[in-house]
Write a protein that holds these residues in place. Structure first.
Motif, PDB file in Angstrom:
ATOM      1  N   ARG A   1      -3.013 -11.461  -1.851  1.00  0.00           N
ATOM      2  CA  ARG A   1      -4.088 -11.691  -2.159  1.00  0.00           C
ATOM      3  C   ARG A   1      -3.955 -10.149  -3.440  1.00  0.00           C
ATOM      4  O   ARG A   1      -4.027  -9.761  -4.569  1.00  0.00           O
ATOM      5  CB  ARG A   1      -4.749 -10.698  -0.938  1.00  0.00           C
ATOM      6  CG  ARG A   1      -6.549 -11.046  -1.639  1.00  0.00           C
ATOM      7  CD  ARG A   1      -7.638 -10.637  -1.109  1.00  0.00           C
ATOM      8  NE  ARG A   1      -7.046  -9.154  -0.537  1.00  0.00           N
ATOM      9  CZ  ARG A   1      -7.674  -7.836  -1.586  1.00  0.00           C
ATOM     10  NH1 ARG A   1      -8.081  -8.203  -2.883  1.00  0.00           N
ATOM     11  NH2 ARG A   1      -7.155  -6.348  -1.186  1.00  0.00           N
ATOM     12  N   ARG A   2      -4.005  -9.201  -3.041  1.00  0.00           N
ATOM     13  CA  ARG A   2      -3.035  -7.870  -3.500  1.00  0.00           C
ATOM     14  C   ARG A   2      -2.466  -8.039  -5.165  1.00  0.00           C
ATOM     15  O   ARG A   2      -2.656  -7.164  -6.556  1.00  0.00           O
ATOM     16  CB  ARG A   2      -2.418  -6.162  -2.951  1.00  0.00           C
ATOM     17  CG  ARG A   2      -4.026  -6.052  -2.216  1.00  0.00           C
ATOM     18  CD  ARG A   2      -2.537  -4.815  -1.442  1.00  0.00           C
ATOM     19  NE  ARG A   2      -3.709  -4.584  -0.189  1.00  0.00           N
ATOM     20  CZ  ARG A   2      -3.639  -3.612   1.089  1.00  0.00           C
ATOM     21  NH1 ARG A   2      -2.423  -3.084   1.203  1.00  0.00           N
ATOM     22  NH2 ARG A   2      -4.699  -3.194   2.244  1.00  0.00           N
ATOM     23  N   VAL A   3      -1.723  -8.703  -5.029  1.00  0.00           N
ATOM     24  CA  VAL A   3      -0.403  -8.587  -6.277  1.00  0.00           C
ATOM     25  C   VAL A   3      -0.989  -9.225  -6.870  1.00  0.00           C
ATOM     26  O   VAL A   3      -0.572  -9.398  -8.175  1.00  0.00           O
ATOM     27  CB  VAL A   3       1.334  -8.904  -5.472  1.00  0.00           C
ATOM     28  CG1 VAL A   3       1.808  -8.713  -6.557  1.00  0.00           C
ATOM     29  CG2 VAL A   3       1.811  -7.679  -4.661  1.00  0.00           C
ATOM     30  N   ALA A   4      -1.882 -10.680  -6.263  1.00  0.00           N
ATOM     31  CA  ALA A   4      -2.482 -11.360  -6.713  1.00  0.00           C
ATOM     32  C   ALA A   4      -3.166 -10.921  -8.083  1.00  0.00           C
ATOM     33  O   ALA A   4      -3.405 -11.393  -8.980  1.00  0.00           O
ATOM     34  CB  ALA A   4      -2.865 -12.801  -6.203  1.00  0.00           C
ATOM     35  N   ALA A   5      -4.107  -9.662  -7.626  1.00  0.00           N
ATOM     36  CA  ALA A   5      -4.953  -9.307  -8.203  1.00  0.00           C
ATOM     37  C   ALA A   5      -4.249  -8.364  -9.787  1.00  0.00           C
ATOM     38  O   ALA A   5      -5.374  -7.859 -10.001  1.00  0.00           O
ATOM     39  CB  ALA A   5      -6.482  -8.473  -7.088  1.00  0.00           C
TER      40      ALA A   5
ATOM     41  N   GLY B   1       0.668  -0.605   0.224  1.00  0.00           N
ATOM     42  CA  GLY B   1       0.046   0.258  -0.021  1.00  0.00           C
ATOM     43  C   GLY B   1       0.670   1.547   0.437  1.00  0.00           C
ATOM     44  O   GLY B   1       0.215   2.682   0.222  1.00  0.00           O
ATOM     45  N   LYS B   2       2.201   1.019  -0.191  1.00  0.00           N
ATOM     46  CA  LYS B   2       2.774   2.411  -0.298  1.00  0.00           C
ATOM     47  C   LYS B   2       2.542   3.414  -1.064  1.00  0.00           C
ATOM     48  O   LYS B   2       2.324   4.578  -0.719  1.00  0.00           O
ATOM     49  CB  LYS B   2       3.937   2.070  -0.388  1.00  0.00           C
ATOM     50  CG  LYS B   2       5.011   1.085   0.119  1.00  0.00           C
ATOM     51  CD  LYS B   2       6.767   0.346  -0.025  1.00  0.00           C
ATOM     52  CE  LYS B   2       6.572   0.166  -1.758  1.00  0.00           C
ATOM     53  NZ  LYS B   2       6.307  -1.489  -1.935  1.00  0.00           N
ATOM     54  N   SER B   3       2.146   3.114  -2.471  1.00  0.00           N
ATOM     55  CA  SER B   3       2.156   4.132  -3.601  1.00  0.00           C
ATOM     56  C   SER B   3       0.404   4.643  -3.003  1.00  0.00           C
ATOM     57  O   SER B   3       0.480   5.701  -2.882  1.00  0.00           O
ATOM     58  CB  SER B   3       1.819   3.278  -5.096  1.00  0.00           C
ATOM     59  OG  SER B   3       3.364   2.574  -5.455  1.00  0.00           O
ATOM     60  N   THR B   4      -0.281   4.147  -2.403  1.00  0.00           N
ATOM     61  CA  THR B   4      -1.471   3.987  -1.622  1.00  0.00           C
ATOM     62  C   THR B   4      -0.719   5.614  -1.388  1.00  0.00           C
ATOM     63  O   THR B   4      -2.229   6.799  -1.359  1.00  0.00           O
ATOM     64  CB  THR B   4      -2.589   3.654  -1.229  1.00  0.00           C
ATOM     65  OG1 THR B   4      -2.721   2.535  -2.504  1.00  0.00           O
ATOM     66  CG2 THR B   4      -3.958   4.436  -0.386  1.00  0.00           C
ATOM     67  N   VAL B   5      -0.576   5.063   0.029  1.00  0.00           N
ATOM     68  CA  VAL B   5       0.197   6.421   0.497  1.00  0.00           C
ATOM     69  C   VAL B   5       0.421   7.175   0.204  1.00  0.00           C
ATOM     70  O   VAL B   5      -0.138   8.367   0.928  1.00  0.00           O
ATOM     71  CB  VAL B   5       0.751   6.061   1.977  1.00  0.00           C
ATOM     72  CG1 VAL B   5       1.066   6.947   3.023  1.00  0.00           C
ATOM     73  CG2 VAL B   5      -0.181   4.604   2.870  1.00  0.00           C
TER      74      VAL B   5
ATOM     75  N   THR C   1      -3.538  -2.062   6.026  1.00  0.00           N
ATOM     76  CA  THR C   1      -5.170  -2.820   5.786  1.00  0.00           C
ATOM     77  C   THR C   1      -5.636  -1.097   5.079  1.00  0.00           C
ATOM     78  O   THR C   1      -6.621  -1.202   5.209  1.00  0.00           O
ATOM     79  CB  THR C   1      -5.492  -3.308   6.604  1.00  0.00           C
ATOM     80  OG1 THR C   1      -5.118  -2.903   7.730  1.00  0.00           O
ATOM     81  CG2 THR C   1      -4.833  -4.254   7.051  1.00  0.00           C
ATOM     82  N   GLY C   2      -5.182  -0.629   5.585  1.00  0.00           N
ATOM     83  CA  GLY C   2      -6.483   1.493   5.291  1.00  0.00           C
ATOM     84  C   GLY C   2      -6.676   1.582   6.204  1.00  0.00           C
ATOM     85  O   GLY C   2      -7.727   2.730   6.430  1.00  0.00           O
ATOM     86  N   GLY C   3      -6.669   1.561   7.595  1.00  0.00           N
ATOM     87  CA  GLY C   3      -7.428   1.806   8.876  1.00  0.00           C
ATOM     88  C   GLY C   3      -6.739   3.111   9.061  1.00  0.00           C
ATOM     89  O   GLY C   3      -7.476   4.305   9.102  1.00  0.00           O
ATOM     90  N   ASP C   4      -5.384   3.834   9.302  1.00  0.00           N
ATOM     91  CA  ASP C   4      -5.047   3.988   9.678  1.00  0.00           C
ATOM     92  C   ASP C   4      -3.788   5.426   9.453  1.00  0.00           C
ATOM     93  O   ASP C   4      -2.886   6.032   9.468  1.00  0.00           O
ATOM     94  CB  ASP C   4      -4.245   3.742  11.573  1.00  0.00           C
ATOM     95  CG  ASP C   4      -2.537   3.550  11.195  1.00  0.00           C
ATOM     96  OD1 ASP C   4      -2.382   2.792  10.417  1.00  0.00           O
ATOM     97  OD2 ASP C   4      -2.463   3.113  12.003  1.00  0.00           O
TER      98      ASP C   4
ATOM     99  N   VAL D   1       5.064   0.844   5.989  1.00  0.00           N
ATOM    100  CA  VAL D   1       3.384   0.270   5.241  1.00  0.00           C
ATOM    101  C   VAL D   1       3.177  -1.181   6.325  1.00  0.00           C
ATOM    102  O   VAL D   1       3.702  -1.777   5.466  1.00  0.00           O
ATOM    103  CB  VAL D   1       2.895   0.050   3.989  1.00  0.00           C
ATOM    104  CG1 VAL D   1       1.071   1.130   3.734  1.00  0.00           C
ATOM    105  CG2 VAL D   1       3.565   2.121   3.622  1.00  0.00           C
ATOM    106  N   GLU D   2       2.880  -1.307   7.239  1.00  0.00           N
ATOM    107  CA  GLU D   2       2.817  -2.544   7.995  1.00  0.00           C
ATOM    108  C   GLU D   2       1.846  -3.069   7.123  1.00  0.00           C
ATOM    109  O   GLU D   2      -0.300  -2.929   7.367  1.00  0.00           O
ATOM    110  CB  GLU D   2       2.821  -2.628   8.509  1.00  0.00           C
ATOM    111  CG  GLU D   2       2.524  -3.978  10.205  1.00  0.00           C
ATOM    112  CD  GLU D   2       3.394  -3.413  11.514  1.00  0.00           C
ATOM    113  OE1 GLU D   2       3.969  -4.173  12.153  1.00  0.00           O
ATOM    114  OE2 GLU D   2       1.730  -2.748  12.275  1.00  0.00           O
ATOM    115  N   THR D   3       1.637  -4.096   6.049  1.00  0.00           N
ATOM    116  CA  THR D   3       0.754  -4.929   5.827  1.00  0.00           C
ATOM    117  C   THR D   3       0.558  -6.262   6.628  1.00  0.00           C
ATOM    118  O   THR D   3       2.275  -6.848   5.782  1.00  0.00           O
ATOM    119  CB  THR D   3      -0.023  -4.383   4.527  1.00  0.00           C
ATOM    120  OG1 THR D   3       0.560  -3.014   4.307  1.00  0.00           O
ATOM    121  CG2 THR D   3      -0.425  -5.022   3.682  1.00  0.00           C
ATOM    122  N   PRO D   4      -0.166  -7.227   6.283  1.00  0.00           N
ATOM    123  CA  PRO D   4       0.353  -8.417   6.821  1.00  0.00           C
ATOM    124  C   PRO D   4       0.025  -9.713   5.375  1.00  0.00           C
ATOM    125  O   PRO D   4      -0.513  -9.122   4.528  1.00  0.00           O
ATOM    126  CB  PRO D   4      -1.689  -8.997   6.890  1.00  0.00           C
ATOM    127  CG  PRO D   4      -2.271  -8.286   7.692  1.00  0.00           C
ATOM    128  CD  PRO D   4      -2.108  -6.829   6.997  1.00  0.00           C
TER     129      PRO D   4
END
Length: 161
Positions: free
Chosen positions: A112-116, A14-18, A155-158, A103-106
């Motif tokens: 899942r994100r990369v597969a999509a 999610g680095k680029s999103t942030v 995950t988009g929370g904070d 960016v801490e992501t499980p």
């Protein structure tokens, strides 16, 4: 004082999103993936020579922007402490201490994100599962001992900004 944010996290975190949020808030954004895409690279991992060429471009863009007085977000993985330290050394003569935003992501969410992904652009780059696994397994999580650090919920929370 100019501020530099080093985005830090594996592909799909999610680095680029942030980074895009920071860009919308007024930061200039310098992106490794944008440079690679512009040069025609559609498959990763890149060769060491390709990575070095792009890293040189990213650093030159960063220095030009901070020289103009712009706040900058560096949108790249900063996957190792060494890579983060290289930015710190680059900026130290300018009196700039970058802040690392990790960016801490499980792992399962990253996979899942990369597969999509559909390979439609620099931030949608399709990666083979074994490549993603190598990226995740080799990733060095930053610590406060390195310098200023902000941990962002991938995950988009904070997400700040």
């Amino acid at each position: 004082m100019v501020e530099v944010v080093l985005m830090c996290g594996p592909a799909g975190s999610g680095k680029s999103t942030v980074a895009h949020r920071l860009e919308a808030a007024g930061y200039a954004r310098v992106s490794f993936d944008d440079h690679a895409w512009r040069l025609g690279h559609r498959r990763h991992p890149l060769t060491p020579e390709q990575s070095a060429e792009i890293a040189t471009e990213v650093r030159a863009s960063l220095l030009a922007l901070v020289g103009e007085g712009s706040d900058v977000v560096v949108d790249t993985s900063c996957w190792s402490r060494r890579s983060r330290d290289e930015y710190r050394v680059l900026l130290a003569p300018l009196g700039i201490v970058p802040v690392t935003w990790y960016v801490e992501t499980p792992r399962d969410e990253v996979l899942r994100r990369v597969a999509a992904r559909g390979n439609a652009g620099p931030h949608d780059l399709a990666l083979e599962p074994e490549v993603v696994a190598r990226f995740l397994d080799g990733f060095e999580v930053p610590t406060p001992a390195e310098g200023p650090l902000l941990v962002v919920d991938g995950t988009g929370g904070d997400a700040p900004a």
